[in-house]
Design a protein around this motif. Structure first.
Motif, PDB file in Angstrom:
ATOM      1  N   MET A   1      94.637  22.766  98.478  1.00  0.00           N
ATOM      2  CA  MET A   1      95.957  22.844  97.867  1.00  0.00           C
ATOM      3  C   MET A   1      97.045  22.592  98.889  1.00  0.00           C
ATOM      4  O   MET A   1      97.943  21.787  98.705  1.00  0.00           O
ATOM      5  N   PHE A   2      96.957  23.304  99.984  1.00  0.00           N
ATOM      6  CA  PHE A   2      97.985  23.161 101.017  1.00  0.00           C
ATOM      7  C   PHE A   2      97.920  21.773 101.643  1.00  0.00           C
ATOM      8  O   PHE A   2      98.934  21.146 101.895  1.00  0.00           O
ATOM      9  N   ARG A   3      96.714  21.283 101.871  1.00  0.00           N
ATOM     10  CA  ARG A   3      96.573  19.944 102.433  1.00  0.00           C
ATOM     11  C   ARG A   3      97.198  18.906 101.505  1.00  0.00           C
ATOM     12  O   ARG A   3      97.785  17.932 101.949  1.00  0.00           O
TER      13      ARG A   3
ATOM     14  N   LYS B   1     113.398  29.219  90.407  1.00  0.00           N
ATOM     15  CA  LYS B   1     112.615  28.660  89.306  1.00  0.00           C
ATOM     16  C   LYS B   1     112.462  27.147  89.468  1.00  0.00           C
ATOM     17  O   LYS B   1     111.383  26.595  89.240  1.00  0.00           O
ATOM     18  N   ARG B   2     113.542  26.480  89.869  1.00  0.00           N
ATOM     19  CA  ARG B   2     113.493  25.030  90.063  1.00  0.00           C
ATOM     20  C   ARG B   2     112.464  24.671  91.143  1.00  0.00           C
ATOM     21  O   ARG B   2     111.686  23.729  90.976  1.00  0.00           O
ATOM     22  N   VAL B   3     112.465  25.453  92.232  1.00  0.00           N
ATOM     23  CA  VAL B   3     111.517  25.185  93.317  1.00  0.00           C
ATOM     24  C   VAL B   3     110.092  25.462  92.853  1.00  0.00           C
ATOM     25  O   VAL B   3     109.171  24.681  93.133  1.00  0.00           O
ATOM     26  N   ARG B   4     109.887  26.573  92.146  1.00  0.00           N
ATOM     27  CA  ARG B   4     108.546  26.878  91.639  1.00  0.00           C
ATOM     28  C   ARG B   4     108.054  25.770  90.698  1.00  0.00           C
ATOM     29  O   ARG B   4     106.895  25.335  90.777  1.00  0.00           O
TER      30      ARG B   4
ATOM     31  N   LYS C   1     100.553  28.096  94.399  1.00  0.00           N
ATOM     32  CA  LYS C   1     101.056  29.446  94.116  1.00  0.00           C
ATOM     33  C   LYS C   1     101.664  30.050  95.386  1.00  0.00           C
ATOM     34  O   LYS C   1     100.945  30.595  96.223  1.00  0.00           O
ATOM     35  N   PRO C   2     102.973  29.958  95.551  1.00  0.00           N
ATOM     36  CA  PRO C   2     103.620  30.525  96.740  1.00  0.00           C
ATOM     37  C   PRO C   2     103.476  32.045  96.791  1.00  0.00           C
ATOM     38  O   PRO C   2     103.515  32.722  95.758  1.00  0.00           O
TER      39      PRO C   2
ATOM     40  N   VAL D   1     103.068  29.621 101.684  1.00  0.00           N
ATOM     41  CA  VAL D   1     101.849  29.299 100.956  1.00  0.00           C
ATOM     42  C   VAL D   1     100.678  29.421 101.924  1.00  0.00           C
ATOM     43  O   VAL D   1     100.650  28.744 102.950  1.00  0.00           O
ATOM     44  N   SER D   2      99.754  30.319 101.611  1.00  0.00           N
ATOM     45  CA  SER D   2      98.579  30.528 102.473  1.00  0.00           C
ATOM     46  C   SER D   2      98.983  30.775 103.923  1.00  0.00           C
ATOM     47  O   SER D   2      98.359  30.268 104.859  1.00  0.00           O
TER      48      SER D   2
END
Length: 259
Positions: A1-3, A42-45, A56-57, A73-74
């Motif tokens: 996900m992060f990659r 919300k916009r960033v999510r 999922k931050p 994130v992670s």
């Protein structure tokens, strides 16, 4: 996900469909009233979910500079523009304070994580009436971890208490992790840690221990090398610093009111 997120950055991908809007539409958006923090979050999510539905931050808050949200994130810190269009992976530097730029929200997030690790599970080297306390994620084999431990007496003379947490760099299945469990299970943890950091064999022991919990929390904090030093306010001071430089950095934080 992060990659995947980093690949998106390197590929200069837009995070949201608004990146594809015509210029006139973007101009109208810019002229609109400023969004509330909740609306920006919300916009960033939503933008991150568009990039990857499984993104999922762990934390989203105001960045230490205008126009960005700070996202974790992670354990990795990212910056996303308030309009959700651009994502950056970088380490901003605060020129005025001569340190990495961090927001009050990020510091509070780190403090909250660190506070979940009981004091009784740490290996503490502290002077009477310590002026500063640092949390240090360490392993027993890395050269700079050993160098920092050689400075313990000098750090204590400078009023700095050192609270060690376990972070076996090679993972929980490594010999380093097994040896660190033995250190944490020793009847005299301080003596066992000092012996291990001088290269002496570690007598095998096992018990209920905090090594895995401390290691996992270190990953949540984004640690990828040791020693990883955190001030009491949550500021990450980096890796090894000579005693005088470490004291100066802690004094600066105290003088600035920990931002």
């Amino acid at each position: 996900m992060f990659r995947f997120a980093i690949a998106a950055l390197l590929g200069a991908l837009s995070l949201t469909a608004c990146a594809q809007q015509p210029a006139a539409s973007k101009t109208a958006t810019a002229a609109a009233a400023p969004a509330t923090d909740a609306a920006v979050e919300k916009r960033v999510r939503d933008a991150l979910k568009e990039l990857d539905p499984n993104f999922k931050p762990d934390y989203i808050g105001a960045a230490p500079f205008a126009g960005f949200r700070e996202v974790i994130v992670s354990g990795q810190v990212l910056y996303v523009t308030d309009d959700g269009r651009y994502l950056l992976q970088t380490t901003p530097y605060d020129i005025a304070n001569k340190t990495q730029a961090t927001s009050p929200g990020l510091l509070a997030y780190r403090r909250g994580l660190l506070e979940t690790l009981p004091h009784s599970d740490r290996i503490v080297f502290a002077p009477p009436n310590a002026k500063h306390t640092i949390s240090v994620f360490t392993d027993i084999e890395c050269g700079y971890c050993r160098k920092l431990h050689q400075d313990i007496a000098e750090l204590n003379r400078n009023g700095i208490a050192v609270e060690y947490l376990a972070f076996p760099r090679m993972g929980l299945a490594s010999k380093d992790a097994t040896d660190m469990i033995s250190v944490w299970c020793a009847s005299d943890r301080k003596a066992a840690l000092t012996a291990a950091k001088t290269g002496q064999p570690v007598p095998a022991k096992n018990c209920t221990n905090p090594v895995a919990m401390q290691y996992n929390l270190g990953q949540q904090l984004g640690i990828n090398g040791t020693p990883a030093i955190f001030a009491a306010d949550g500021t990450q001071l980096g890796g090894y610093l000579p005693p005088a430089q470490l004291k100066a950095a802690l004094d600066r934080l105290e003088g600035s009111g920990s931002r």
